[in-house]
Every structure is written in structure tokens, then in C-alpha cells.
Design an enzyme around this catalytic site. Structure first.
Site, PDB file in Angstrom:
ATOM      1  N   GLU A 180     -10.552  10.329  70.959  1.00 48.75           N
ATOM      2  CA  GLU A 180     -10.959  11.330  71.915  1.00 48.75           C
ATOM      3  C   GLU A 180     -10.749  10.701  73.252  1.00 48.75           C
ATOM      4  O   GLU A 180     -10.894   9.702  73.514  1.00 48.75           O
ATOM      5  CB  GLU A 180     -12.583  11.584  71.542  1.00 48.75           C
ATOM      6  CG  GLU A 180     -13.080  12.614  72.139  1.00 48.75           C
ATOM      7  CD  GLU A 180     -14.545  12.879  72.003  1.00 48.75           C
ATOM      8  OE1 GLU A 180     -14.903  13.989  72.372  1.00 48.75           O
ATOM      9  OE2 GLU A 180     -15.229  11.794  71.639  1.00 48.75           O
ATOM     10  N   LYS A 208     -13.232  20.989  70.124  1.00 47.53           N
ATOM     11  CA  LYS A 208     -14.205  20.485  69.792  1.00 47.53           C
ATOM     12  C   LYS A 208     -15.339  21.703  69.927  1.00 47.53           C
ATOM     13  O   LYS A 208     -15.755  22.327  71.032  1.00 47.53           O
ATOM     14  CB  LYS A 208     -14.656  19.564  70.722  1.00 47.53           C
ATOM     15  CG  LYS A 208     -16.020  18.646  70.120  1.00 47.53           C
ATOM     16  CD  LYS A 208     -16.010  17.388  71.189  1.00 47.53           C
ATOM     17  CE  LYS A 208     -17.059  16.556  70.703  1.00 47.53           C
ATOM     18  NZ  LYS A 208     -17.396  15.447  71.483  1.00 47.53           N
ATOM     19  N   CYS A 216     -15.015  13.536  66.970  1.00 53.16           N
ATOM     20  CA  CYS A 216     -16.341  12.729  67.180  1.00 53.16           C
ATOM     21  C   CYS A 216     -17.791  13.314  66.774  1.00 53.16           C
ATOM     22  O   CYS A 216     -18.175  12.997  65.647  1.00 53.16           O
ATOM     23  CB  CYS A 216     -16.252  12.844  68.819  1.00 53.16           C
ATOM     24  SG  CYS A 216     -17.420  11.328  69.409  1.00 53.16           S
TER      25      CYS A 216
END
Length: 297
Positions: free
Chosen positions: A50, A139, A182
């Protein structure tokens, strides 16, 4: 001398750990070296962490690096055919590097411009070995937290716009790949959806803080592998960054039984390599069919 490629029933994959800096150009140069090393060692799929292209001193730095959604979508946008385009250096780099090395690259994340000038999409883009972009996942879970017993706090929603895309699984020569980023690791229902959609490999490019990583990184990555009988490829940021933030490192590749196959042991830039058995997930699901034993939707 290059390492021999594994047998056809296996595929060599790489988790690229980085200590990303506060400027894009040196990060792309560093990523290029690491991807070249992964390809030289026989990897066919490499996953970047990321924020690989920028870990700025300020949260707003990513706004200045934001790119329009562009190159890699079609051959006409490939940098080899459009060398004068300098509006999308990160996407150009990824497309060109994938084609140069014949390497699939899952690059998480790229700051892609959103309709709001003060926020960007955190986009995980996947490029095939010809440089064609084959997927983009934004995301969906943003890291808006205060860490317990600490003054450390984060509010990603101040500069990131959450994706509205559904869970995404894509086809590849190595099996079906599920996409996550993440903080997604803390939401097991996402990974169950990916498994239900046929994911055999799941990528989770991350920038886990040192505090949360020390407590939960291995637990979360291994749990997502075990629960869903998938291979997890989880590259992480590592070390200290321009903002003063420290990230945990320990990039890992876990097999569908939750065993760590390979792990980074430093806070430096590192290529983590593992050979994964393309048939293992299917064999485990047949002999240990917990995914079919579910009683709650």
C-alpha cells in the site's frame, strides 16, 4: 544467475516490501529495482505494498501526486505507444515494468483522482504480463482509528474516498485472485465473499503501523488464509517514513493452511519469494470442506 522456474503445477510469487519515501520518483526507481529482482528470481506475480509510490510527510501530499485513471486500460494508453504522456507516471511505470519483465503486478495503492479535489481514491491496480491493466479495486474500508492507550490516530477519510466497488476476484494464469487492501484484513466478511467468488489467491498490500502490526499482523493474515483456504500474499511497508510514522514490515506469504511460507525479517526493502502449489487450495477444500459447512449466510 537466474533461479530456475518452478514446475508447471506451482507458481513463484513475490511480496515486495518497501520503506517508501516522501517523493514519487525515488519510490518508482526503488520499486523498479525490486520488481526486476523478483522477475530475475522467477516470480510471475509480484505484489507491491500500500502507498508504494508515496508515503508523504503530510496526508495531503497524495493529492498533489493524484493521477487521472488512465494508462494500462487499453493498448492505446500503453506508455510504449504514448511516450509523451506525463500525467500518469505511476500507471505508466507499472504498465511498462510489467511488459518489460513479463510479470503480473498487483500494485497497491495508487492515488487516483476522485470527483472531490481534496480526496483521492486509494486504488489497487493489477497489470498482466503484457502491461495491460486488468483490474482496479478501490479500498472500501478506510482506516479512521485512534490506537488504544496512545496518542497515535489516523483518519484516512480526510484525504481518501472509499471505493463503492463490490468485492473483486479476477482470472489469471495462476488461478483466481481476490483483491484487498490493508485495513480490509479486519473485515472477514469481505474475504468470505472473495472465497465464495472462487478466489484461490488473495493479495493484501498493506501499510500496517508498527503498533497494530506487532499486535495483529500475523494473526489477521493467517486467519484470513485459514478461514477461506486461500493463499495470502501480504506485502507491507516497513520502517520509518517522512511523516514520522513507523510501519511494521514482516511481509508474508501464507499457504491455504495458514502456514507462513516466506517472511521479511528486516525493516528494509526486500523481495519475499515463495512457490505456491496451484492445486493446494482445491485439494484442501475437497478434503476439508469447511466452506460448504456454513450454516449462517
Amino acid at each position: 544467475m537466474s533461479e530456475a522456474r518452478p514446475a508447471p503445477e506451482t507458481v513463484r510469487v513475490a511480496a515486495i516490501q518497501m520503506n517508501s519515501l516522501g517523493e514519487v520518483d525515488p519510490n518508482l526507481a526503488r520499486a523498479g529495482d525490486l520488481l526486476a529482482d523478483a522477475a530475475r528470481r522467477g516470480a510471475r506475480l509480484a505484489v507491491l505494498p500500500e502507498n508504494f509510490a508515496l508515503m508523504g510527510a503530510h496526508a495531503t501530499d497524495k493529492l498533489h501526486a493524484a493521477e487521472p485513471d488512465g494508462p494500462g486500460n487499453d493498448p492505446g494508453n500503453n506508455p510504449g505507444n504514448n511516450p509523451g504522456n506525463n500525467n500518469t507516471p505511476i500507471q505508466d511505470f507499472l504498465s511498462q515494468t510489467a511488459a518489460e519483465h513479463g510479470l503480473w503486478i498487483a500494485a497497491g495503492t495508487i492515488p487516483i483522482a476522485s470527483p472531490e479535489a481534496d480526496r483521492v481514491y486509494p486504488a489497487l491496480c493489477v497489470y498482466d504480463d503484457t502491461g495491460q491493466r486488468v483490474a482496479r479495486y478501490d479500498k472500501i474500508h478506510l482506516f479512521d482509528v485512534g490506537l488504544p492507550d496512545s496518542a497515535e490516530a489516523y483518519r484516512e477519510s480526510a484525504t481518501f474516498m472509499a471505493g463503492s466497488n463490490p468485492p473483486m476476484v479476477i482470472d489469471s494464469p495462476f488461478g483466481r485472485i481476490g483483491l484487498s487492501i490493508c485495513y480490509d484484513l479486519r473485515f472477514p466478511e469481505l474475504y468470505r465473499r472473495l472465497a465464495a467468488d472462487g478466489a484461490e489467491i488473495v493479495v493484501a498490500p498493506s501499510a500496517f503501523t508498527y503498533t497494530t502490526g506487532t499486535a495483529h499482523w500475523h494473526i489477521l493474515v493467517r486467519a484470513r488464509a485459514v478461514e477461506n483456504l486461500v493463499t495470502m500474499i501480504a506485502p507491507n511497508q516497513a520502517g520509518h517514513h517522512a511523516s514520522g510514522r513507523r510501519t511494521y514490515g514482516h511481509s508474508v506469504i501464507c499457504d491455504p493452511w495458514g502456514q507462513v511460507q516466506s517472511e521479511a525479517r528486516s525493516e528494509a526493502n526486500e523481495v519475499v519469494i515463495a512457490d505456491i502449489d496451484r492445486t493446494r487450495a482445491a485439494k484442501l477444500r475437497e478434503g476439508f470442506p469447511c466452506l460448504t459447512h456454513r450454516r449462517l449466510a
